[in-house]
Design a protein around this motif. Sequence first.
Motif, PDB file in Angstrom:
ATOM      1  N   LEU A  86       1.878  -6.905  -3.737  1.00 17.02           N
ATOM      2  CA  LEU A  86       3.315  -6.943  -3.857  1.00 17.02           C
ATOM      3  C   LEU A  86       3.795  -8.218  -4.524  1.00 17.02           C
ATOM      4  N   THR A 113       9.806  -1.905   5.974  1.00 11.95           N
ATOM      5  CA  THR A 113       8.791  -2.347   5.009  1.00 11.95           C
ATOM      6  C   THR A 113       9.213  -2.035   3.579  1.00 11.95           C
ATOM      7  N   VAL A 114       9.923  -0.934   3.390  1.00 16.92           N
ATOM      8  CA  VAL A 114      10.436  -0.617   2.058  1.00 16.92           C
ATOM      9  C   VAL A 114      11.480  -1.640   1.630  1.00 16.92           C
ATOM     10  N   ALA A 141       9.484   4.209  -3.745  1.00 11.52           N
ATOM     11  CA  ALA A 141       8.932   3.562  -2.557  1.00 11.52           C
ATOM     12  C   ALA A 141       8.983   4.537  -1.387  1.00 11.52           C
ATOM     13  N   ALA A 171       4.858   3.514  -4.522  1.00 13.86           N
ATOM     14  CA  ALA A 171       4.477   2.407  -3.635  1.00 13.86           C
ATOM     15  C   ALA A 171       4.604   2.869  -2.187  1.00 13.86           C
ATOM     16  N   ALA A 211       0.302  -0.420   0.002  1.00 17.27           N
ATOM     17  CA  ALA A 211       0.453  -1.822   0.384  1.00 17.27           C
ATOM     18  C   ALA A 211      -0.292  -2.075   1.681  1.00 17.27           C
ATOM     19  N   ASP A 267      11.618  -4.742   2.484  1.00 14.64           N
ATOM     20  CA  ASP A 267      10.908  -5.962   2.092  1.00 14.64           C
ATOM     21  C   ASP A 267      10.354  -5.840   0.683  1.00 14.64           C
ATOM     22  N   LEU A 268       9.811  -4.664   0.359  1.00 17.03           N
ATOM     23  CA  LEU A 268       9.285  -4.441  -0.994  1.00 17.03           C
ATOM     24  C   LEU A 268      10.389  -4.539  -2.032  1.00 17.03           C
ATOM     25  N   THR A 287       4.367   2.065   1.649  1.00 22.43           N
ATOM     26  CA  THR A 287       4.381   0.955   2.597  1.00 22.43           C
ATOM     27  C   THR A 287       4.123   1.475   4.005  1.00 22.43           C
ATOM     28  N   MET A 304       0.022  -8.855   3.908  1.00 23.43           N
ATOM     29  CA  MET A 304       0.910  -8.980   2.758  1.00 23.43           C
ATOM     30  C   MET A 304       0.575 -10.176   1.877  1.00 23.43           C
ATOM     31  N   GLY A 311       8.015   4.866   2.857  1.00 22.69           N
ATOM     32  CA  GLY A 311       7.528   4.263   4.087  1.00 22.69           C
ATOM     33  C   GLY A 311       8.655   3.991   5.051  1.00 22.69           C
TER      34      GLY A 311
END
Length: 505
Positions: free
Chosen positions: A8, A185-186, A179, A246, A275, A188-189, A248, A279, A181
């Motif tokens: 990431l 967590t998404v 994305a 992606a 991911a 954060d991505l 997560t 991290m 998840g």
Amino acid sequence: MEESVRPLTTEEPVAHLDLPPAPASPSPSPSPRRATGSDRTPSTAWEGRYRAWVIASDLAATVVVILASAVIIDGLAFDHLHALGTALAVMIALPANRAWHQQLLGEGAEEFRRLGRGLVAAAVLVALGGLLFGALDVQPWVFVVVPVIAALAFPQRYVLRRVLHHRRRRGRCLLPVMAAGDPGTVGDLIARTKLESHVGWRVEAVCTGDGSAGAAGNGEVGGVPVVGRLGELADHVRRGGYRVVAVTADQYWTPKRLQQLAWDLEGTKAELVVAPVLMEVAGPRLNVSGVFGMPLLRVTAPKFTGGRRFVKAVVDRVVSAALLLALSPLLLLIALAIKLGGRGPAIYRQRRVGRDGDTFTMLKFRTMVRDADKVRSKLVQANEGAGPLFKMRKDPRVTRVGSVLRRYSLDELPQLFNVLSGHMSLVGPRPPLPEETESYERDARRRLLVKPGVTGLWQVSGRSDLSWAESIRLDLRYVEDWSLALDVVILWKTVRAVIGGAGAY
């Protein structure tokens, strides 16, 4: 930066900026992206053009250097065999070492590592060819021509990367990302992709377990719309034209469901990225291997001793000695300017904490008035530093000469003597004060496992503008994922950071 599970964040961090929004497009809103009428994900046109520019620049550098070298080495009656053999070796070695692989171009140190590995392989091929065909006079082509090609190819790659990163900061040349998840967590991505635009990701849609945005309740995660459930992910990807999927962390994802998702994405050009929970672990410490038919993410322990560390120590001393010799006139001029600017010594000595908690005397050019430490207690209320650090953008203790030295980090040059003596390294975490380490928590104390550096990730990522948490995160990333290639990238970026002066006060 080079692992098959795409990280990431990259080993090539740039200064963290609040990025402007992407320019308005006349096309419909991309969330969800328009249907293509096909089960194949369309390619992003700029990718092929950028790769073509990279290949053309490498080949142009090869041809120019070989032609010039042929004339210089052999004169007008140059040996065609040497020139053609060297060119052929480069053209075979670079693609064989994946130096032109699409996914490596434009991010991380792995691109430069592959380029260097390819040129080393080319030199070996030239040497073997000389032995095979009895051309024993190939030494100049091995030890001069190929290194000169590298000296031209590396800066060209860097310039192309800077152009690409500039376009990405303006919202162009980005890969559309789906994305999937947990909303946390998404989110954060999404925050990371906005903060580090050089990676080239733009999250345009989100899928969550139940198709909602979680506690936000507004149908968006980090400003990106939620378009469906995780079970519908493959259908949305096929219809929407996303280049990256992606995944997560979320309790929905089981090994069976991830395997099914990979099968469902076959036939598209979408890259599936999972991911890992770790991290901040990346680079050479991560390896994916199959055991008993299961993909396992192997995380090796960071190495603080060994051959590579010995090479780093040798390079530190050799380079610091060379720099001190080359910069000695400048050092004398700075010392003279400080003495003429006011009373006090030219060199400021301060106790700092080094590797394993050992203290040493760090040297810097004096940039403040005499007895500045005694005045500090009166300025505590104006402190703008993060965490235990004391920083002021307009510190009244800084002299006129000192402000110029700080602006271009010239006050740090005497630390080369600390590098030469073995207390510091050219690249490493920021050297802390003893009182700072007293308040360190367990994670922050890991900064002390390696020698502090004259420069580091903190230096090329904003310096004093960084928050305390971000400063710790960058230093720990360096400690955990250190490599010689990362040192080279940081040193290269330090020059640009110093010229720009961002975060220096």
